[in-house]
Design a protein around this motif. Structure first.
Motif, PDB file in Angstrom:
ATOM      1  N   THR A  38      41.907  -0.113 -85.057  1.00 56.65           N
ATOM      2  CA  THR A  38      43.258  -0.527 -85.443  1.00 56.65           C
ATOM      3  C   THR A  38      43.469  -2.040 -85.405  1.00 56.65           C
ATOM      4  O   THR A  38      44.405  -2.538 -86.029  1.00 56.65           O
ATOM      5  CB  THR A  38      44.305   0.132 -84.523  1.00 56.65           C
ATOM      6  OG1 THR A  38      44.056  -0.274 -83.167  1.00 56.65           O
ATOM      7  CG2 THR A  38      44.239   1.648 -84.615  1.00 56.65           C
ATOM      8  N   TRP A 154      43.503  -1.443 -99.543  1.00 61.26           N
ATOM      9  CA  TRP A 154      43.492  -0.488 -98.431  1.00 61.26           C
ATOM     10  C   TRP A 154      43.816  -1.202 -97.122  1.00 61.26           C
ATOM     11  O   TRP A 154      44.618  -0.707 -96.319  1.00 61.26           O
ATOM     12  CB  TRP A 154      42.130   0.204 -98.364  1.00 61.26           C
ATOM     13  CG  TRP A 154      41.953   1.140 -97.210  1.00 61.26           C
ATOM     14  CD1 TRP A 154      42.907   1.945 -96.649  1.00 61.26           C
ATOM     15  CD2 TRP A 154      40.748   1.385 -96.476  1.00 61.26           C
ATOM     16  NE1 TRP A 154      42.373   2.678 -95.607  1.00 61.26           N
ATOM     17  CE2 TRP A 154      41.051   2.358 -95.487  1.00 61.26           C
ATOM     18  CE3 TRP A 154      39.450   0.894 -96.573  1.00 61.26           C
ATOM     19  CZ2 TRP A 154      40.089   2.825 -94.595  1.00 61.26           C
ATOM     20  CZ3 TRP A 154      38.495   1.366 -95.686  1.00 61.26           C
ATOM     21  CH2 TRP A 154      38.819   2.317 -94.709  1.00 61.26           C
ATOM     22  N   PHE A 155      43.223  -2.365 -96.920  1.00 55.72           N
ATOM     23  CA  PHE A 155      43.489  -3.141 -95.709  1.00 55.72           C
ATOM     24  C   PHE A 155      44.976  -3.492 -95.598  1.00 55.72           C
ATOM     25  O   PHE A 155      45.586  -3.333 -94.536  1.00 55.72           O
ATOM     26  CB  PHE A 155      42.628  -4.411 -95.704  1.00 55.72           C
ATOM     27  CG  PHE A 155      42.981  -5.390 -94.625  1.00 55.72           C
ATOM     28  CD1 PHE A 155      42.804  -5.070 -93.291  1.00 55.72           C
ATOM     29  CD2 PHE A 155      43.501  -6.634 -94.943  1.00 55.72           C
ATOM     30  CE1 PHE A 155      43.132  -5.977 -92.277  1.00 55.72           C
ATOM     31  CE2 PHE A 155      43.827  -7.541 -93.954  1.00 55.72           C
ATOM     32  CZ  PHE A 155      43.643  -7.216 -92.620  1.00 55.72           C
ATOM     33  N   GLU A 158      46.997  -0.463 -94.586  1.00 47.75           N
ATOM     34  CA  GLU A 158      46.801  -0.117 -93.180  1.00 47.75           C
ATOM     35  C   GLU A 158      47.508  -1.094 -92.247  1.00 47.75           C
ATOM     36  O   GLU A 158      48.023  -0.703 -91.207  1.00 47.75           O
ATOM     37  CB  GLU A 158      45.302  -0.048 -92.851  1.00 47.75           C
ATOM     38  CG  GLU A 158      44.542   1.033 -93.582  1.00 47.75           C
ATOM     39  CD  GLU A 158      45.047   2.432 -93.292  1.00 47.75           C
ATOM     40  OE1 GLU A 158      45.587   2.671 -92.192  1.00 47.75           O
ATOM     41  OE2 GLU A 158      44.921   3.297 -94.179  1.00 47.75           O
ATOM     42  N   ARG A 161      51.282  -0.211 -92.278  1.00 46.35           N
ATOM     43  CA  ARG A 161      51.667   1.065 -91.665  1.00 46.35           C
ATOM     44  C   ARG A 161      51.098   1.222 -90.255  1.00 46.35           C
ATOM     45  O   ARG A 161      51.158   2.297 -89.670  1.00 46.35           O
ATOM     46  CB  ARG A 161      51.247   2.235 -92.552  1.00 46.35           C
ATOM     47  CG  ARG A 161      49.777   2.556 -92.580  1.00 46.35           C
ATOM     48  CD  ARG A 161      49.485   3.740 -93.496  1.00 46.35           C
ATOM     49  NE  ARG A 161      48.117   4.194 -93.366  1.00 46.35           N
ATOM     50  CZ  ARG A 161      47.712   5.145 -92.531  1.00 46.35           C
ATOM     51  NH1 ARG A 161      48.586   5.742 -91.740  1.00 46.35           N
ATOM     52  NH2 ARG A 161      46.447   5.510 -92.483  1.00 46.35           N
ATOM     53  N   ASP A 162      50.569   0.104 -89.708  1.00 48.16           N
ATOM     54  CA  ASP A 162      49.971   0.124 -88.367  1.00 48.16           C
ATOM     55  C   ASP A 162      48.906   1.220 -88.248  1.00 48.16           C
ATOM     56  O   ASP A 162      48.853   1.953 -87.267  1.00 48.16           O
ATOM     57  CB  ASP A 162      51.046   0.310 -87.286  1.00 48.16           C
ATOM     58  CG  ASP A 162      51.965  -0.890 -87.178  1.00 48.16           C
ATOM     59  OD1 ASP A 162      51.486  -2.016 -87.403  1.00 48.16           O
ATOM     60  OD2 ASP A 162      53.162  -0.713 -86.901  1.00 48.16           O
ATOM     61  N   GLY A 163      48.070   1.307 -89.263  1.00 50.44           N
ATOM     62  CA  GLY A 163      47.009   2.309 -89.287  1.00 50.44           C
ATOM     63  C   GLY A 163      45.675   1.725 -88.877  1.00 50.44           C
ATOM     64  O   GLY A 163      45.606   0.863 -87.987  1.00 50.44           O
ATOM     65  N   VAL A 164      44.623   2.160 -89.556  1.00 51.33           N
ATOM     66  CA  VAL A 164      43.257   1.747 -89.190  1.00 51.33           C
ATOM     67  C   VAL A 164      42.893   0.449 -89.915  1.00 51.33           C
ATOM     68  O   VAL A 164      41.925   0.394 -90.687  1.00 51.33           O
ATOM     69  CB  VAL A 164      42.241   2.872 -89.482  1.00 51.33           C
ATOM     70  CG1 VAL A 164      42.409   4.011 -88.507  1.00 51.33           C
ATOM     71  CG2 VAL A 164      42.352   3.369 -90.923  1.00 51.33           C
ATOM     72  N   ALA A 165      43.660  -0.596 -89.638  1.00 53.09           N
ATOM     73  CA  ALA A 165      43.435  -1.890 -90.283  1.00 53.09           C
ATOM     74  C   ALA A 165      42.059  -2.452 -89.946  1.00 53.09           C
ATOM     75  O   ALA A 165      41.422  -3.100 -90.774  1.00 53.09           O
ATOM     76  CB  ALA A 165      44.523  -2.876 -89.882  1.00 53.09           C
ATOM     77  N   ALA A 168      39.456  -0.749 -92.201  1.00 52.54           N
ATOM     78  CA  ALA A 168      39.584  -1.225 -93.583  1.00 52.54           C
ATOM     79  C   ALA A 168      39.077  -2.649 -93.725  1.00 52.54           C
ATOM     80  O   ALA A 168      38.363  -2.973 -94.685  1.00 52.54           O
ATOM     81  CB  ALA A 168      41.043  -1.132 -94.029  1.00 52.54           C
TER      82      ALA A 168
END
Length: 199
Positions: A38, A154-155, A158, A161-165, A168
Motif C-alpha cells: 500500500t 492503475w497507480f 490506487e 482510493r488508498d488501495g495497493v498503490a 501498482a
C-alpha cells in the motif's frame, strides 16, 4: 558494427536491478511498519526514513543508467532518446526532492508525474520505420508504451482510493526500467541478421 555499443546493455540492465535492490533493502531497513503493498517507493526515500540513503542512491543510480542508455542508444530515434534522458533526469530530481515524512509534496509529485510521462512515451518516440531492431518497430513500441500508460493509470487509481498503490507503482516502474534493456538487447544484432542456420 552493431547499432549500439555493448556497454549500453550494461547500463540498461543495471537500471531494474539497482531499482529493485534499492526498494528491497530500504524496505528491510524500514521494518514491519512499512507495507510495500500500500505504500509507495518514495516513502522509503522520505526524510528520516531508515533506508533513506539506500532508496535515494537507487534513484540516483536509476537516473544515471537511463542517461547513459539514452546517450548510447543511437539506433533509437532522437526524440525517444531525449525522452528517456528526461526520465533519467526526473529520477535524479526525485532524489533531490524527497517526499516529506508526513503529508505530500507538490515538487516531488510533479517530478514523479513528469518522469512517468516521459518514460511511458519514450518507446513510441524512439520507434523508427524500415529495417530497425524489432523493439524499435512501431507495434512493439506502441505495446510497451500502452502497458506503461495503463500501469501509470492503475497507480493513480490506487493512490486515490488508498488501495495497493505500492504494488501498482512497482509494476509500472519495473516495466519502465526494464524496457530500455529490452531495446538495447534487440539492437545488439544487426537488423539484417537472420536466424537461419549456416550451411
Amino acid at each position: 558494427m552493431p547499432p549500439v555499443p555493448g556497454w549500453v546493455l550494461l547500463s540498461s540492465g543495471c537500471a531494474p536491478v539497482l531499482l529493485i535492490a534499492g526498494w528491497v533493502v530500504a524496505a528491510s531497513l524500514e521494518g514491519p511498519a512499512y507495507d510495500p503493498a500500500t505504500q509507495t517507493i518514495s516513502v522509503l526515500a522520505a526524510h528520516g526514513a531508515p533506508g533513506y540513503w539506500v532508496m535515494t542512491g537507487a534513484f540516483l543510480a536509476l537516473g544515471a543508467c537511463h542517461l547513459l542508455t539514452a546517450w548510447g542508444l543511437r539506433a533509437a530515434a532522437p526524440a525517444g532518446r531525449v525522452a528517456l534522458a528526461g526520465g533519467g533526469l526526473a529520477a535524479l530530481v526525485v532524489a533531490l526532492f524527497p517526499t516529506p515524512s508526513s503529508g505530500g509534496s507538490l515538487h516531488h509529485g510533479s517530478v514523479v508525474v513528469v518522469g512517468f510521462v516521459l518514460l511511458a512515451v519514450w518507446p513510441v518516440l524512439a520507434a523508427g520505420g524500415g529495417d530497425v531492431p524489432w523493439a524499435l518497430r512501431p507495434a512493439p513500441s506502441a505495446a510497451a508504451a500502452a502497458v506503461m500508460v495503463v500501469g501509470a493509470l492503475w497507480f493513480l487509481v490506487e493512490v486515490h482510493r488508498d488501495g495497493v498503490a505500492g504494488v501498482a507503482e512497482r509494476a509500472v516502474t519495473l516495466a519502465q526500467s526494464l524496457w530500455p534493456f529490452v531495446v538495447a538487447a534487440s539492437c545488439l544484432r544487426r537488423p539484417g541478421d537472420r536466424d537461419e542456420p549456416s550451411a
